[in-house]
Write a protein that holds these residues in place. Structure first.
Motif, mmCIF file in Angstrom:
data_model
loop_
_atom_site.group_PDB
_atom_site.id
_atom_site.type_symbol
_atom_site.label_atom_id
_atom_site.label_comp_id
_atom_site.label_asym_id
_atom_site.label_seq_id
_atom_site.Cartn_x
_atom_site.Cartn_y
_atom_site.Cartn_z
ATOM 1 N N TYR A 274 67.667 16.463 49.439
ATOM 2 C CA TYR A 274 66.709 17.153 49.345
ATOM 3 C C TYR A 274 66.127 18.354 50.452
ATOM 4 C CZ TYR A 274 61.795 19.181 49.714
ATOM 5 O OH TYR A 274 61.063 20.561 50.191
ATOM 6 N N VAL A 280 68.631 18.249 43.704
ATOM 7 C CA VAL A 280 67.627 17.213 43.194
ATOM 8 C C VAL A 280 68.331 16.407 43.026
ATOM 9 C CG1 VAL A 280 66.054 16.254 41.690
ATOM 10 C CG2 VAL A 280 65.357 18.574 42.353
ATOM 11 N N ARG A 315 59.333 12.921 38.627
ATOM 12 C CA ARG A 315 58.424 13.612 39.771
ATOM 13 C C ARG A 315 57.581 11.925 40.312
ATOM 14 N NH1 ARG A 315 55.255 18.964 37.592
ATOM 15 N NH2 ARG A 315 57.110 19.584 36.668
ATOM 16 N N MET A 319 58.686 12.053 44.421
ATOM 17 C CA MET A 319 57.338 11.808 45.797
ATOM 18 C C MET A 319 57.662 11.128 46.039
ATOM 19 S SD MET A 319 55.313 14.300 43.084
ATOM 20 C CE MET A 319 53.601 14.964 44.320
ATOM 21 N N LEU A 322 60.635 11.625 48.861
ATOM 22 C CA LEU A 322 60.187 12.745 50.006
ATOM 23 C C LEU A 322 58.865 12.061 51.142
ATOM 24 C CD1 LEU A 322 59.490 15.623 48.413
ATOM 25 C CD2 LEU A 322 61.815 15.231 48.948
ATOM 26 N N ALA B 271 58.517 23.717 39.934
ATOM 27 C CA ALA B 271 58.897 22.442 39.606
ATOM 28 C C ALA B 271 59.386 23.197 38.317
ATOM 29 C CB ALA B 271 57.342 22.169 39.104
ATOM 30 N N TYR B 274 63.182 22.146 39.574
ATOM 31 C CA TYR B 274 63.238 20.573 39.458
ATOM 32 C C TYR B 274 63.626 19.433 38.237
ATOM 33 C CZ TYR B 274 61.509 16.058 40.066
ATOM 34 O OH TYR B 274 61.724 14.293 39.811
ATOM 35 N N PHE B 318 56.095 20.839 48.771
ATOM 36 C CA PHE B 318 57.241 20.992 47.607
ATOM 37 C C PHE B 318 56.421 19.643 46.898
ATOM 38 C CE2 PHE B 318 60.857 19.463 45.431
ATOM 39 C CZ PHE B 318 61.266 20.279 44.154
ATOM 40 N N MET B 319 56.146 18.914 47.369
ATOM 41 C CA MET B 319 55.276 17.963 46.892
ATOM 42 C C MET B 319 54.246 18.680 46.137
ATOM 43 S SD MET B 319 55.379 15.034 49.665
ATOM 44 C CE MET B 319 55.350 13.153 48.640
ATOM 45 N N LEU B 322 55.470 19.861 42.704
ATOM 46 C CA LEU B 322 55.436 19.108 41.843
ATOM 47 C C LEU B 322 54.213 18.754 41.303
ATOM 48 C CD1 LEU B 322 58.703 16.634 43.120
ATOM 49 C CD2 LEU B 322 58.227 18.819 41.930
ATOM 50 N N ALA B 323 53.230 18.763 41.791
ATOM 51 C CA ALA B 323 52.053 17.828 41.637
ATOM 52 C C ALA B 323 51.028 19.343 40.034
ATOM 53 C CB ALA B 323 50.414 17.890 42.196
ATOM 54 N N GLU B 324 51.550 20.007 40.096
ATOM 55 C CA GLU B 324 51.462 21.685 39.349
ATOM 56 C C GLU B 324 51.839 20.984 37.896
ATOM 57 O OE1 GLU B 324 50.079 24.505 38.971
ATOM 58 O OE2 GLU B 324 49.603 24.258 40.803
ATOM 59 N N GLU B 325 50.960 21.029 36.388
ATOM 60 C CA GLU B 325 51.255 20.594 35.564
ATOM 61 C C GLU B 325 53.369 21.246 35.307
ATOM 62 O OE1 GLU B 325 49.552 21.283 31.235
ATOM 63 O OE2 GLU B 325 49.075 22.611 32.454
ATOM 64 N N ALA B 326 53.544 20.942 33.942
ATOM 65 C CA ALA B 326 54.663 21.614 33.870
ATOM 66 C C ALA B 326 54.661 23.041 33.093
ATOM 67 C CB ALA B 326 55.302 20.197 32.801
#
Lengths: 331, 331
Positions: A274, A280, A315, A319, A322, B271, B274, B318-319, B322-326
């Motif tokens: 990363y 990824v 994900r 995480m 990371l 995301a 990713y 970045f985390m 990744l916490a966003e909804e796909a």
């Protein structure tokens, strides 16, 4: 097939020819930061950038394009990278694909495989016999089974990675290097080893496995096939019980001593990829990089080539990676 | 220089020639999942895989290799991607590099720039005059200033991305496409636009900026240079107050209407990259992909090409992405 050799170099070059224009020629990446941590030049073959996020597309396309014209479709058992590779290769080829998965496979994997055009058939791990179910479906519908690694044309397709490594290494001026391969059943490993035997015989392939699943390392050390207890692990893509029947003789003949890394080291290698490569990687796709960085005393030469074999990682696991301390933070 | 045109096509091809063997030819990636979400084919030029994690290495190398032999070193003002590009290019060329950064720049950026071989000089944003400090150092040590975008050879170097896009698009069978470029000062945008004007004139460049920093979109809409208030934002790599003096006339002549996306859309595009491309993008490097996905009605044609211009992003950001909804979860 020549004598008792089920896969040979000509099959690999033929598979590479069929893959041309269809598979991606993935880049060989590097970073001065990785070189410093590893104590030698590190080159990363980024197969996570392959179609469907892993090298598995190559073997699937190779196998599907080698089928007789009478084939009416394909079938595979997988809930992971092989499933996606077969589904996508079949859809590009215009052939139906049936993928058999356990009913408790993650919903996202089922959805992805369906979205790539395959029919997913779910079975109950406890109540149903997967192989019998698959055999019945194959018979009924005239489907050809694509095994994940013990299939000559699958191994030949994965071997195209080795042909590219040899060419790209030459372009980088790398004369001599060990090639670390993330190893499950050995399809990618044996394909690369057969390709390099002819195109870069000075390079030696080394397998890399996670702790607790080092069946290949132990088999290589003892000279006979050793089994792991079957169970799941963080590096799910390469957690296999034993080397394949077709892949083992190739690995025994061509590979050096097997390397083994911990799950934590795989996570830390993911964080390094990363930070330093902008890639990824999934845990099973990061073990070779982990070995380059954390097993430097077990590797020889001024340069090392590692396969980054896949990037299909949920994900929350990424995480976790990371959240690991940067591997070079203490330097 | 031809007449009052400070950058021309010949300078771009010359820069591309100097970059050959030194910059990476980054891949043009795609995914059937992105195509489905965007409603057309999407091709992603993955400059996050360039040396130092962004396209900035190209402009830096182009500028440094165009210096007269009498140059004793280079100097740049930057705490971001330009700093790393200049530091690494100078070190490969064996020239000293001084990078001037504010004392409150993130420690990791200072450490990375030093690790790439540069001398980092820190200044106090409140008490010191950055430009005067730089001018004094340049004079004392005979250093050449490398501006981040308003420098003809920097623009020419970034233009090499456009030459590659034209070639790679042809190989993919793309005849016609809008090319979405993540836009700060306009170095990458104007370089690509000049390259495509000659090599793929049917392609139109569209700038993409974050909300609140849409100086280029507003300038294009009104026909005169509009400024943003200077402040920081999530998309830090492309938060600039106004289009450059050299880049603006090129953008005005060659670019279509500017596109604008929100910070949340940039995070959701990260995301997606990713999930579907296995690429790490920074917010400012993801706005073009965000526009392809979230502004589909403002784009024309069967295919769209987007630059993914950089991947240098702190782990917490970045985390958050990744916490966003796909983005495709609802489909």
């Amino acid at each position: 097939m020549v004598g008792d050799v089920p896969v040979n170099f000509e099959m690999i070059t033929a598979a590479a020819h069929r893959l041309k224009e269809h598979a991606r020629r993935t880049p060989l990446l590097s970073s001065p930061f990785l070189d410093r941590i590893a104590g030698r030049r590190v080159f990363v073959k980024a197969e996570c950038l392959q179609h469907t996020g892993s090298f598995k597309f190559r073997g699937a396309w190779s196998a599907i394009t080698a089928l007789p014209d009478t084939a009416r479709g394909v079938i595979a058992f997988s809930s992971g990278n092989h499933a996606q590779g077969v589904a996508y290769a079949a859809s590009l080829k215009g052939l139906p694909a049936v993928i058999i998965m356990p009913r408790d496979a993650p919903a996202i994997k089922i959805a992805n495989t369906r979205a790539l055009g395959a029919e997913v058939v779910l079975y109950d791990r406890v109540l149903e016999d997967r192989d019998a179910l698959g055999a019945a479906l194959a018979r009924e519908r005239g489907l050809e089974l694509i095994q994940p690694f013990d299939h000559p044309q699958v191994i030949a397709g994965q071997g195209s990675v080795g042909l590219e490594i040899a060419e790209q290494a030459r372009a980088e001026g790398i004369k001599d290097a060990q090639v670390l391969v993330c190893c499950g059943g050995g399809g990618l490993t044996s394909g690369i080893a057969l390709a390099l035997e002819q195109t870069a015989p000075q390079m030696q392939v080394r397998t890399v496995e996670p702790e607790g699943f080092d069946d290949v390392a132990q088999s290589l050390a003892t000279g006979q096939v050793v089994e792991n207890p079957t169970r799941s692990g963080l590096c799910d893509a390469i957690v296999t019980p034993r080397p394949g029947a077709l892949t083992w003789p190739v690995m025994q003949r061509l590979c050096g001593q097997g390397l083994v890394v911990s799950d934590t080291e795989a996570l830390r290698a993911m964080a390094l990829a990363y930070d330093r490569l902008k890639l990824v990687l999934e845990p099973g796709g990061a073990v070779a990089l982990a070995a380059a960085v954390f097993r430097r005393d077990e590797i020889e030469g001024d340069a090392v080539i590692v396969t980054a074999s896949g990037g299909n990682v949920d994900r929350p696991v990424f995480m976790d990676a990371l959240a690991e301390e940067a591997a070079d933070a203490k330097r």
